[in-house]
Design an enzyme around this catalytic site. Structure first.
Site, PDB file in Angstrom:
ATOM      1  N   ARG A 235     -16.622   6.920 -11.969  1.00 10.48           N
ATOM      2  CA  ARG A 235     -16.853   5.574 -11.422  1.00 10.48           C
ATOM      3  C   ARG A 235     -16.107   4.473 -12.171  1.00 10.48           C
ATOM      4  O   ARG A 235     -16.502   3.315 -12.159  1.00 10.48           O
ATOM      5  CB  ARG A 235     -18.365   5.261 -11.370  1.00 10.48           C
ATOM      6  N   LYS A 257      -4.118  -3.245  -6.491  1.00  8.24           N
ATOM      7  CA  LYS A 257      -4.220  -2.428  -5.277  1.00  8.24           C
ATOM      8  C   LYS A 257      -3.877  -0.991  -5.625  1.00  8.24           C
ATOM      9  O   LYS A 257      -2.800  -0.708  -6.143  1.00  8.24           O
ATOM     10  CB  LYS A 257      -3.257  -2.933  -4.197  1.00  8.24           C
ATOM     11  N   GLU A 299      11.112  -6.882  -1.670  1.00  9.48           N
ATOM     12  CA  GLU A 299       9.888  -7.596  -2.053  1.00  9.48           C
ATOM     13  C   GLU A 299      10.211  -8.917  -2.743  1.00  9.48           C
ATOM     14  O   GLU A 299       9.451  -9.882  -2.633  1.00  9.48           O
ATOM     15  CB  GLU A 299       9.031  -6.715  -2.965  1.00  9.48           C
ATOM     16  N   LYS A 341       3.456 -13.322  -7.875  1.00 12.24           N
ATOM     17  CA  LYS A 341       2.388 -12.350  -7.627  1.00 12.24           C
ATOM     18  C   LYS A 341       1.143 -12.683  -8.442  1.00 12.24           C
ATOM     19  O   LYS A 341       0.013 -12.634  -7.932  1.00 12.24           O
ATOM     20  CB  LYS A 341       2.885 -10.944  -7.969  1.00 12.24           C
ATOM     21  N   GLU A 351      -7.714 -10.107  -1.264  1.00 11.14           N
ATOM     22  CA  GLU A 351      -6.980 -10.303  -0.020  1.00 11.14           C
ATOM     23  C   GLU A 351      -7.843 -10.854   1.105  1.00 11.14           C
ATOM     24  O   GLU A 351      -7.805 -10.389   2.244  1.00 11.14           O
ATOM     25  CB  GLU A 351      -6.326  -8.974   0.415  1.00 11.14           C
ATOM     26  N   ARG A 355      -3.646 -13.943  -0.222  1.00 11.32           N
ATOM     27  CA  ARG A 355      -2.961 -12.740  -0.690  1.00 11.32           C
ATOM     28  C   ARG A 355      -2.405 -11.918   0.467  1.00 11.32           C
ATOM     29  O   ARG A 355      -1.420 -11.186   0.300  1.00 11.32           O
ATOM     30  CB  ARG A 355      -3.902 -11.877  -1.550  1.00 11.32           C
ATOM     31  N   ASN A 359       2.045  -9.643   2.506  1.00 13.33           N
ATOM     32  CA  ASN A 359       2.353  -8.519   3.388  1.00 13.33           C
ATOM     33  C   ASN A 359       3.316  -8.890   4.504  1.00 13.33           C
ATOM     34  O   ASN A 359       3.357  -8.218   5.547  1.00 13.33           O
ATOM     35  CB  ASN A 359       1.060  -7.962   3.996  1.00 13.33           C
ATOM     36  N   HIS A 362       5.098  -6.151   6.415  1.00 19.47           N
ATOM     37  CA  HIS A 362       4.475  -4.876   6.100  1.00 19.47           C
ATOM     38  C   HIS A 362       3.772  -4.240   7.297  1.00 19.47           C
ATOM     39  O   HIS A 362       3.666  -3.008   7.362  1.00 19.47           O
ATOM     40  CB  HIS A 362       3.480  -5.047   4.949  1.00 19.47           C
ATOM     41  N   HIS A 366       4.887  -0.707   7.666  1.00 18.04           N
ATOM     42  CA  HIS A 366       3.993   0.435   7.511  1.00 18.04           C
ATOM     43  C   HIS A 366       4.010   1.324   8.757  1.00 18.04           C
ATOM     44  O   HIS A 366       3.885   2.549   8.653  1.00 18.04           O
ATOM     45  CB  HIS A 366       2.569  -0.044   7.234  1.00 18.04           C
ATOM     46  N   HIS A 379       9.758   2.580   1.005  1.00 12.83           N
ATOM     47  CA  HIS A 379       8.872   1.482   1.385  1.00 12.83           C
ATOM     48  C   HIS A 379       9.641   0.174   1.583  1.00 12.83           C
ATOM     49  O   HIS A 379       9.451  -0.527   2.582  1.00 12.83           O
ATOM     50  CB  HIS A 379       7.791   1.303   0.322  1.00 12.83           C
TER      51      HIS A 379
END
Length: 478
Positions: A235, A257, A299, A341, A351, A355, A359, A362, A366, A379
């Site tokens: 955990r 992330k 990016e 960032k 997010e 935030r 993306n 993206h 994606h 990517h």
């Protein structure tokens, strides 16, 4: 305007001061964001109240609602101007880090001969980003963030022959730590729960406890997987990011992330889990293939498009230097990316609003990665094509002019990145894959689109779907 006190003593603190005729420094940082965000379906403006952009007060507010003036005023009056160590890369070059939180906004810098540091301000989970040459040899930096005795280094079969031995020597210096290693196969196609199981197997076999530290040595895939493994193991155990690619350096290693891919969607299984620190040895970029180097540049271009117009303009003037691996140019590009960032993450860690604008491109990108098969396109290559598609849709909506669309396409093309999706991506495939994007809320697709002058964007579900249809028709063969 920002002025820095320079010094050759190490370490020594130099406070960056912000000057403005009428706006307090913290307000300047808030207002410099220059972006509009719309809530999921209502279109109501969500303002970036507690966001600090790289300290460029000349970038004046374009989208802060008048109703927020009161909130900004309250923040200014309560701002304690706390000073935290902050700086950034090699060649004795000073820089500034702006970090924001709901409690304080501040800008400070530290300069040493070879090290610069950016602080990600998240209260008691704040952490530094160290940037410089030869940092893999700096045991004093790495070991101060290893809180227990046992360490697990997670790397891959490509990075291990290059940097693993050096990393192990640095961790073991002084004989205080017991170190285990797990090396995973290299590639986006291996970013899965099945492969990640190897990390947990090794941790259990080595009897790592809750005070252990996982260290990610590699690119974005390794960083995401190691972080998720650390978040889930017992955990939650400590972890450290040591990125070795441009993509990881300027984006994925910062912000917490973590996760793995699912056959039906990219990064669908994961968690927000912040590292103890990010250690960027810029020398590792020297061993990157040209294709990997270019992938990460997408990016950096993104930051310029959504919130940092001066960075975009600098990229237009210096793209050739980046492709030629000019060390000074890379110092600046990494510096500005980390500042952008860190500021956004400090304002919106999970997010919920601003935030999400990171993306840009993206959602389309994606879909390309998933539709083609993970690893076929890098990517950054998919994001580049997706960014052009987002810009095209923004232009069809009348939100940006033709010039900005052309500049976006041209800069990505100069970076040797694709500016259109592969032929196998049909219109229906895009629609099916975008429908399961993480930004879909209550069945409504939300997109990050450009809106207004360079450096502005919007995160919204309120757009004319005819524009999306037209963009897909333009880019897809069927």
């Amino acid at each position: 305007m920002v002025s820095l006190c320079r010094t050759r003593q190490a370490p020594s603190t130099a406070v960056a001061t912000t000057q403005s005729n009428s706006v307090p420094p913290c307000c300047v940082q808030l207002l410099s964001l220059g972006m509009q965000i719309n809530s999921a379906c209502s279109g109501a403006p969500v303002t970036a109240k507690n966001v600090s952009a790289p300290v460029r007060p000349s970038v004046l507010p374009r989208c802060l609602a008048a109703s927020d003036a009161h909130a900004v005023s309250r923040l200014c009056s309560s701002n304690k101007q706390q000073q935290q160590p902050c700086s950034l890369r090699h060649r004795r070059t000073a820089c500034v880090c702006s970090a924001a939180s709901a409690r304080a906004v501040h800008s400070v810098a530290i300069q040493t001969e070879t090290l610069q540091t950016v602080n990600v301000s998240l209260g008691n989970r704040s952490y530094p980003i160290y940037i410089g040459r030869g940092l893999l040899n700096r045991s004093d930096l790495l070991q101060q963030h290893i809180l227990g005795k046992k360490v697990l280094v997670v790397t891959n079969e490509t990075v291990a022959p290059l940097y693993l031995e050096r990393c192990l020597q640095t961790i073991k210096a002084g004989g205080k730590h017991d170190v285990e290693v797990v090396s995973l196969p290299d590639g986006e196609q291996y970013k899965s729960l099945e492969v990640l199981q190897q990390v947990w197997d090794k941790a259990l076999q080595s009897r790592l406890d809750r005070n252990s530290t996982f260290i990610a040595l590699g690119g974005g895939v390794i960083g995401d997987m190691c972080g998720f493994a650390a978040a889930a193991y017992q955990r939650g155990v400590h972890f450290i990011q040591v990125p070795t690619t441009v993509m990881a350096t300027v984006d994925s290693s910062v912000g917490g992330k973590t996760g793995v891919n699912h056959p039906l969607g990219k990064n669908m299984i994961g968690a927000f889990y912040q590292p103890q620190c990010v250690l960027i040895d810029t020398d590792t970029l020297n061993t990157l293939p040209d294709r990997e180097l270019a992938s990460g540049i997408s990016e950096i271009i993104k930051y310029g498009l959504i919130r940092d117009a001066p960075l975009f303009q600098w990229l237009e003037q210096n793209m050739d230097r980046l492709l030629q691996r000019d060390a000074e140019a890379w110092m600046y590009a990494i510096q500005q990316s980390c500042l952008n960032k860190a500021a956004v993450v400090a304002a919106d860690e999970r997010e919920g609003g601003v935030r999400a604008t990171l993306n840009l491109g993206h959602t389309f990108g994606h879909a390309i990665e998933t539709g083609q098969g993970y690893g076929v396109w890098l990517h950054g290559e998919a994001v580049a094509a997706g960014t052009v598609m987002a810009a095209d849709m923004s232009h069809r909506l009348g939100w940006i002019d033709q010039e900005l669309l052309d500049r976006t396409r041209h800069l990505l093309e100069r970076a040797k990145l694709p500016i259109a999706p592969p032929q196998g991506m049909t219109k229906q495939k895009f629609k099916d894959l975008m429908a399961v994007d993480k930004k879909v809320l209550d069945g409504a697709l939300r997109l990050i689109l450009l809106r207004g002058p360079l450096g502005n964007c919007t995160f919204t579900a309120n757009f004319d779907t005819d524009a999306l249809e037209a963009t897909l028709d333009f880019f897809c063969t069927s």
